[in-house]
Design a protein around this motif. Structure first.
Motif, PDB file in Angstrom:
ATOM      1  N   LEU A   1     -27.440  -2.173 -68.961  1.00 22.20           N
ATOM      2  CA  LEU A   1     -28.765  -2.159 -69.576  1.00 22.20           C
ATOM      3  C   LEU A   1     -28.983  -0.800 -70.219  1.00 22.20           C
ATOM      4  N   LEU A   2     -29.215  -0.798 -71.538  1.00 20.41           N
ATOM      5  CA  LEU A   2     -29.577   0.414 -72.265  1.00 20.41           C
ATOM      6  C   LEU A   2     -31.071   0.354 -72.537  1.00 20.41           C
ATOM      7  N   CYS A   3     -31.792   1.432 -72.241  1.00 21.34           N
ATOM      8  CA  CYS A   3     -33.253   1.332 -72.300  1.00 21.34           C
ATOM      9  C   CYS A   3     -33.934   2.526 -72.944  1.00 21.34           C
ATOM     10  N   GLY A   4     -33.193   3.423 -73.606  1.00 16.10           N
ATOM     11  CA  GLY A   4     -33.836   4.522 -74.309  1.00 16.10           C
ATOM     12  C   GLY A   4     -34.721   5.341 -73.390  1.00 16.10           C
ATOM     13  N   ASP A   5     -35.989   5.492 -73.783  1.00 17.19           N
ATOM     14  CA  ASP A   5     -36.954   6.236 -72.976  1.00 17.19           C
ATOM     15  C   ASP A   5     -38.004   5.307 -72.363  1.00 17.19           C
ATOM     16  N   ALA A   6     -37.649   4.049 -72.161  1.00 16.21           N
ATOM     17  CA  ALA A   6     -38.625   3.030 -71.767  1.00 16.21           C
ATOM     18  C   ALA A   6     -39.291   3.346 -70.433  1.00 16.21           C
ATOM     19  N   SER A   7     -40.527   2.878 -70.302  1.00 19.75           N
ATOM     20  CA  SER A   7     -41.211   2.931 -69.018  1.00 19.75           C
ATOM     21  C   SER A   7     -40.530   1.965 -68.056  1.00 19.75           C
ATOM     22  N   PRO A   8     -40.221   2.400 -66.830  1.00 18.67           N
ATOM     23  CA  PRO A   8     -39.631   1.480 -65.861  1.00 18.67           C
ATOM     24  C   PRO A   8     -40.460   0.215 -65.656  1.00 18.67           C
ATOM     25  N   ASP A   9     -41.781   0.314 -65.841  1.00 24.74           N
ATOM     26  CA  ASP A   9     -42.640  -0.857 -65.691  1.00 24.74           C
ATOM     27  C   ASP A   9     -42.326  -1.931 -66.725  1.00 24.74           C
ATOM     28  N   PHE A  10     -41.728  -1.546 -67.843  1.00 23.79           N
ATOM     29  CA  PHE A  10     -41.452  -2.483 -68.925  1.00 23.79           C
ATOM     30  C   PHE A  10     -40.042  -3.071 -68.861  1.00 23.79           C
ATOM     31  N   LEU A  11     -39.228  -2.609 -67.925  1.00 27.63           N
ATOM     32  CA  LEU A  11     -37.826  -3.027 -67.902  1.00 27.63           C
ATOM     33  C   LEU A  11     -37.665  -4.403 -67.267  1.00 27.63           C
ATOM     34  N   PRO A  12     -36.583  -5.122 -67.642  1.00 29.22           N
ATOM     35  CA  PRO A  12     -36.309  -6.423 -67.033  1.00 29.22           C
ATOM     36  C   PRO A  12     -35.781  -6.260 -65.608  1.00 29.22           C
ATOM     37  N   ASP A  13     -35.431  -7.361 -64.978  1.00 27.40           N
ATOM     38  CA  ASP A  13     -34.973  -7.373 -63.592  1.00 27.40           C
ATOM     39  C   ASP A  13     -33.705  -6.533 -63.436  1.00 27.40           C
ATOM     40  N   HIS A  14     -33.805  -5.440 -62.669  1.00 32.68           N
ATOM     41  CA  HIS A  14     -32.662  -4.545 -62.505  1.00 32.68           C
ATOM     42  C   HIS A  14     -31.494  -5.219 -61.799  1.00 32.68           C
ATOM     43  N   LEU A  15     -31.778  -6.275 -61.026  1.00 36.20           N
ATOM     44  CA  LEU A  15     -30.719  -6.914 -60.253  1.00 36.20           C
ATOM     45  C   LEU A  15     -29.692  -7.586 -61.143  1.00 36.20           C
ATOM     46  N   ASN A  16     -30.029  -7.806 -62.416  1.00 38.76           N
ATOM     47  CA  ASN A  16     -29.099  -8.455 -63.335  1.00 38.76           C
ATOM     48  C   ASN A  16     -28.001  -7.521 -63.821  1.00 38.76           C
ATOM     49  N   TYR A  17     -28.081  -6.234 -63.470  1.00 42.23           N
ATOM     50  CA  TYR A  17     -27.204  -5.249 -64.095  1.00 42.23           C
ATOM     51  C   TYR A  17     -26.402  -4.469 -63.068  1.00 42.23           C
ATOM     52  N   ASN A  18     -25.151  -4.183 -63.442  1.00 41.85           N
ATOM     53  CA  ASN A  18     -24.289  -3.339 -62.624  1.00 41.85           C
ATOM     54  C   ASN A  18     -24.386  -1.878 -63.038  1.00 41.85           C
ATOM     55  N   ILE A  19     -24.734  -1.647 -64.322  1.00 41.92           N
ATOM     56  CA  ILE A  19     -24.853  -0.293 -64.869  1.00 41.92           C
ATOM     57  C   ILE A  19     -26.213  -0.190 -65.549  1.00 41.92           C
ATOM     58  N   ILE A  20     -26.978   0.836 -65.214  1.00 41.74           N
ATOM     59  CA  ILE A  20     -28.311   1.009 -65.790  1.00 41.74           C
ATOM     60  C   ILE A  20     -28.407   2.395 -66.407  1.00 41.74           C
ATOM     61  N   GLN A  21     -28.805   2.441 -67.677  1.00 42.29           N
ATOM     62  CA  GLN A  21     -29.132   3.728 -68.278  1.00 42.29           C
ATOM     63  C   GLN A  21     -30.475   4.185 -67.701  1.00 42.29           C
ATOM     64  N   LEU A  22     -30.489   5.350 -67.096  1.00 46.09           N
ATOM     65  CA  LEU A  22     -31.724   5.878 -66.525  1.00 46.09           C
ATOM     66  C   LEU A  22     -32.564   6.462 -67.656  1.00 46.09           C
ATOM     67  N   PRO A  23     -33.816   6.000 -67.804  1.00 41.71           N
ATOM     68  CA  PRO A  23     -34.603   6.319 -69.004  1.00 41.71           C
ATOM     69  C   PRO A  23     -34.890   7.806 -69.184  1.00 41.71           C
ATOM     70  N   HIS A  24     -35.213   8.125 -70.426  1.00 45.87           N
ATOM     71  CA  HIS A  24     -35.738   9.437 -70.798  1.00 45.87           C
ATOM     72  C   HIS A  24     -34.790  10.554 -70.398  1.00 45.87           C
ATOM     73  N   HIS A  25     -33.500  10.359 -70.688  1.00 49.23           N
ATOM     74  CA  HIS A  25     -32.488  11.409 -70.532  1.00 49.23           C
ATOM     75  C   HIS A  25     -32.327  11.874 -69.093  1.00 49.23           C
ATOM     76  N   GLY A  26     -32.639  10.980 -68.148  1.00 49.44           N
ATOM     77  CA  GLY A  26     -32.453  11.333 -66.747  1.00 49.44           C
ATOM     78  C   GLY A  26     -33.635  12.026 -66.119  1.00 49.44           C
ATOM     79  N   ARG A  27     -34.848  11.668 -66.548  1.00 50.54           N
ATOM     80  CA  ARG A  27     -36.033  12.249 -65.932  1.00 50.54           C
ATOM     81  C   ARG A  27     -36.173  11.731 -64.509  1.00 50.54           C
ATOM     82  N   LEU A  28     -36.375  12.630 -63.549  1.00 54.67           N
ATOM     83  CA  LEU A  28     -36.306  12.276 -62.131  1.00 54.67           C
ATOM     84  C   LEU A  28     -37.334  11.232 -61.736  1.00 54.67           C
ATOM     85  N   ASP A  29     -38.585  11.363 -62.183  1.00 59.86           N
ATOM     86  CA  ASP A  29     -39.603  10.423 -61.714  1.00 59.86           C
ATOM     87  C   ASP A  29     -39.320   9.009 -62.222  1.00 59.86           C
ATOM     88  N   ASN A  30     -38.827   8.875 -63.448  1.00 54.16           N
ATOM     89  CA  ASN A  30     -38.459   7.552 -63.953  1.00 54.16           C
ATOM     90  C   ASN A  30     -37.325   6.943 -63.137  1.00 54.16           C
TER      91      ASN A  30
END
Length: 317
Positions: free
Chosen positions: A206-235
């Motif tokens: 899942l590639l998600c740019g700088d998306a809000s985690p609230d807007f992301l689809p079901d994380h369980l569908n993915y083995n690899i997740i791009q962590l939003p906003h360049h690796g911001r800790l709170d996201n």
């Protein structure tokens, strides 16, 4: 498909190069964002080396310059050097929704024309990209959920989510934040276009740019997740918590960080997350701050050193 996430150049950790993630096979390239002209040059060199690639799909996640600055230059190069290629550009086309946005804002002092002008002003980089693609005769496709992009598919945001973000961008009477708690983001980042693709080892990313985690689809569908906003800790924490709440183990997934470097206070930003993941015993994320990320090659290297079964095994899907 393989993934290559571009990094910095010549050990330059001060320049903010922005994001550029490539998904490719023998005949096609999907470019997810291109945040600098230097990244565009790298993509051009890649296409010179792989001259059998004739399908080029460009996905623009959102309007911020560190995701868009190299796109128009690449479009010009494609026009001049790959005239027989099939080039398509995917991004939000908010002018199509100015009536809905006007209704949602509900300010009688503003009409359709003023809302349209505000959209063009707030989403100026996307406007330039769409105009450039039009001038060169390239297809411009609205980045709606469930739209196929070669062998990938757009999985978010929903129409309601990106309209909410557009309203907050234009209506200055409201907060410029979308989402709650750790998952809150600025309107511009929140509704980033999200892309799903399966790479050649079977892992789904899942590639998600700088998306809000609230807007992301079901994380369980993915083995690899791009962590939003360049690796911001709170996201990232919001994503880890959501995965755990859904009954999965966040430590059993792989993560991609597109740290875009740069010496500014808000550039890069993954150091706190890297330290957090180390303290919590996560496997280190694939981080462009450390260099170009190549998947699945780097996954295979990790898996060969671990006793646990790689995530690409069939029973992980």
């Amino acid at each position: 498909m393989k993934l290559k996430a571009l990094s910095h150049y010549d050990k330059d950790m001060n320049t903010r190069f922005g994001d550029c993630i490539m998904l490719y096979d023998h005949y096609s390239l999907i470019m997810y964002d291109c945040g600098s002209e230097r990244h565009a040059e790298e993509v051009e060199n890649f296409l010179k080396r792989h001259n059998n690639i004739n399908d080029v799909y460009i996905v623009v996640s959102h309007n911020d310059s560190d995701h868009t600055n190299g796109v128009c230059g690449l479009l010009e190069w494609l026009h001049e050097n790959k005239q027989n290629s099939n080039v398509k550009v995917y991004t939000h086309q908010l002018l199509k929704y100015k009536d809905k946005i006007t209704d949602k804002i509900g300010d009688k002092r503003r009409n359709r024309q003023s809302i349209g002008n505000a959209i063009l002003e707030e989403f100026n980089n996307i406007k330039e990209i769409i105009d450039t693609a039009r001038n060169f005769g390239f297809d411009r496709i609205e980045a709606k959920k469930d739209t196929k992009v070669g062998k990938a598919v757009i999985v978010g945001p929903s129409e309601e989510d990106f309209l909410e973000a557009a309203v907050k961008a234009i209506d200055k009477r409201t907060s410029d934040k979308v989402g709650e708690g750790d998952g809150s983001e600025t309107y511009m980042n929140a509704a980033s276009v999200q892309l799903e693709c399966e790479i050649e080892d079977g892992n789904k990313i899942l590639l998600c740019g700088d998306a809000s985690p609230d807007f992301l689809p079901d994380h369980l569908n993915y083995n690899i997740i791009q962590l939003p906003h360049h690796g911001r800790l709170d996201n990232a924490k919001a994503i880890f918590n959501d995965i755990e709440k859904d009954g999965d183990d966040p430590q059993e997934k792989y993560y991609l960080i597109s740290d875009n470097t740069g010496s500014g206070e808000k550039s890069g930003g993954s150091d706190d997350l890297v330290e957090y993941m180390k303290n919590e015993k996560y496997s280190p994320a694939f981080n462009t701050k450390d260099g170009v990320v190549d998947l699945p090659e780097q996954i295979n290297t990790i898996s060969s050193k671990q006793t646990r079964r790689p995530l690409g095994d069939l029973d992980c899907f």
